[in-house]
Design an enzyme around this catalytic site. Sequence first.
Site, PDB file in Angstrom:
ATOM      1  N   SER A 175       0.835  -1.192   0.000  1.00  0.00           N
ATOM      2  CA  SER A 175       0.000   0.000   0.000  1.00  0.00           C
ATOM      3  C   SER A 175       0.870   1.243   0.000  1.00  0.00           C
ATOM      4  O   SER A 175       2.084   1.192   0.165  1.00  0.00           O
ATOM      5  CB  SER A 175      -0.934  -0.007   1.204  1.00  0.00           C
ATOM      6  OG  SER A 175      -0.208   0.333   2.356  1.00  0.00           O
ATOM      7  N   LYS A 176       0.196   2.329  -0.188  1.00  0.00           N
ATOM      8  CA  LYS A 176       0.841   3.620  -0.349  1.00  0.00           C
ATOM      9  C   LYS A 176       1.906   3.938   0.709  1.00  0.00           C
ATOM     10  O   LYS A 176       2.937   4.503   0.416  1.00  0.00           O
ATOM     11  CB  LYS A 176      -0.267   4.673  -0.283  1.00  0.00           C
ATOM     12  CG  LYS A 176       0.069   5.987  -0.906  1.00  0.00           C
ATOM     13  CD  LYS A 176      -1.206   6.813  -1.013  1.00  0.00           C
ATOM     14  CE  LYS A 176      -0.933   8.157  -1.665  1.00  0.00           C
ATOM     15  NZ  LYS A 176      -2.207   8.824  -1.985  1.00  0.00           N
ATOM     16  N   ARG A 177       1.592   3.550   1.923  1.00  0.00           N
ATOM     17  CA  ARG A 177       2.470   3.908   3.036  1.00  0.00           C
ATOM     18  C   ARG A 177       3.725   3.059   3.126  1.00  0.00           C
ATOM     19  O   ARG A 177       4.683   3.434   3.789  1.00  0.00           O
ATOM     20  CB  ARG A 177       1.695   3.737   4.356  1.00  0.00           C
ATOM     21  CG  ARG A 177       0.616   4.780   4.524  1.00  0.00           C
ATOM     22  CD  ARG A 177       0.899   5.640   5.748  1.00  0.00           C
ATOM     23  NE  ARG A 177      -0.043   6.747   5.837  1.00  0.00           N
ATOM     24  CZ  ARG A 177      -1.231   6.650   6.417  1.00  0.00           C
ATOM     25  NH1 ARG A 177      -1.596   5.510   6.950  1.00  0.00           N
ATOM     26  NH2 ARG A 177      -2.019   7.698   6.460  1.00  0.00           N
ATOM     27  N   ASP A 178       3.713   1.880   2.521  1.00  0.00           N
ATOM     28  CA  ASP A 178       4.829   0.962   2.721  1.00  0.00           C
ATOM     29  C   ASP A 178       6.134   1.483   2.153  1.00  0.00           C
ATOM     30  O   ASP A 178       6.158   2.173   1.136  1.00  0.00           O
ATOM     31  CB  ASP A 178       4.502  -0.395   2.101  1.00  0.00           C
ATOM     32  CG  ASP A 178       3.368  -1.080   2.838  1.00  0.00           C
ATOM     33  OD1 ASP A 178       3.431  -1.150   4.065  1.00  0.00           O
ATOM     34  OD2 ASP A 178       2.418  -1.531   2.174  1.00  0.00           O
TER      35      ASP A 178
END
Length: 441
Positions: free
Chosen positions: A213-216
């Site tokens: 996901s975006k945060r990874d």
Amino acid sequence: MSAPVRVRFAPSPTGYLHVGGARTALFNWLYARHHGGKFILRIEDTDRARHNEAAVQVIYDGLRWLGLDWDEGPQAGGEFGPYFQSEREAIYQRYFDQLNAAGHLYDDGGAWRFRFQREVVEVDDLICGKVAFDFGNIEIMPDMTIRRPDGSWIFHFVNVVDDIEMQMTHVIRGEDHLSNTPKHIQLYQALGAAPPRFGHIPLILNKDGSKMSKRDQGASITSYIEAGYAPEAVLNYFCLLGWSPKDDSEILPREEIIARFDLANVNRKGAQFDLAKCDWFNSQYIQQMPMSRYLELVQPWLEKAGIYADAAALEPVLALEKMKVTHLREVPDRISFFFTEDYAFDPAAVEKSLRNPGTLERLAQLSEAYASVTPFDAPTIEAKLKELATTLAVKPAEFIHPARVAVSGRSVGPSLYHMLEVLGRDRVLARLQRTRERFAA
RNA sequence: GGCGCUAUCGUCUAGAGGCCUAGGACACUGCCCUCUCAAGGCGGGGACACGGGUUCGAAUCCCGUUAGCGCUACCA
């Protein structure tokens, strides 16, 4: 002879470019370059709310950074534009009318649905092989909405229309679309268009196997740019996620990847992302790249750190640590002490190497010896230091460690002798002198 | 739930019936080199998800189970 290859990358401008998207773009680009075809960029911004220049710019920047140049698309032109879905309204309306006139659509509470043929549709995928989907049961395969009550379009419809209009020959995309493909094929058929060949590539997963996901960490291409990766290294690593040259080679120049890339040897298994291996590729590339390229990549980082020097002054310094660098952003800190006489002293290093009894005397002895040594190059400097140690019956280390801290302020750094050579006699003597004064008390 | 895809060291992978006591790389680790830190060299531990078949012989083919992922939106 089949038609020239036309493939595309069709991202939605979400404000960032995901590794999975970049890898999809990469495989499309490789396929186009390998076959001498065209690589097209199309921005899927049907949802106008999410469209904005900054978000689109992130996509351009990411692709350009990786060196994935597009033959048609925004900023490149082409005869099948416009390349923003938000500007293709008239085209969608035309295809919609065609479908409607042929009786494939029906109004469902203001939304328009496409009526599937209730039959088995086989997808002959270039990577996954033949996969059959049964549309027999309307309960489990309900008709597909293609237009919302507010008149806006659903992805499946505009995606297919654009691929027809832009004459795509191959659609290479993430495996998450495999289940959508039979629906798209039905759309092609209803529109009287021959479907392109499909190739669904495995997804990129997190280190723990979950969806990225975006945060990874490592999820956004921007993060690679900001962390100081060399694009050629990242490109090489991405290629090896799901594709293999089938021999043991790993460090592969771009041209060789293009020559060897083939959808037939793309894996079907999702690949977990490993930033540590990406780091290894980066350090390998940095180690092996020519100084001119290294200088080019490092320059922005030096400027950001306020280090300004011409290439002639920079190159010998950079050469000292080039083989140790993993991320380009490390470079300024590694070499900053070369460019100021006001370099900081690491307290632990001082404690360990400059506080011992007799140390300052050693530095004085070394200064004296170095005042006259000729030439002032690494081998000569080394020989002189060892000669001095032998004469005084002490270990070379008694000189080496204090000297390192004296001229650099730290206990870790380049080879002492090479560092002294690059610094030059005058600066070395001045630094030794000042260090003695500073720590004399 | 339904449908689909996938299943070799922790990770990326090689392996398309005998060449496999399963090879390479990253990571981890031992030793060597050494002025520090790296790099480099030489070693080490570490995998065919499970169960049935087929076959003289299976990591490789088939079936099942399990697990992971995807799709199942008036998201893309």
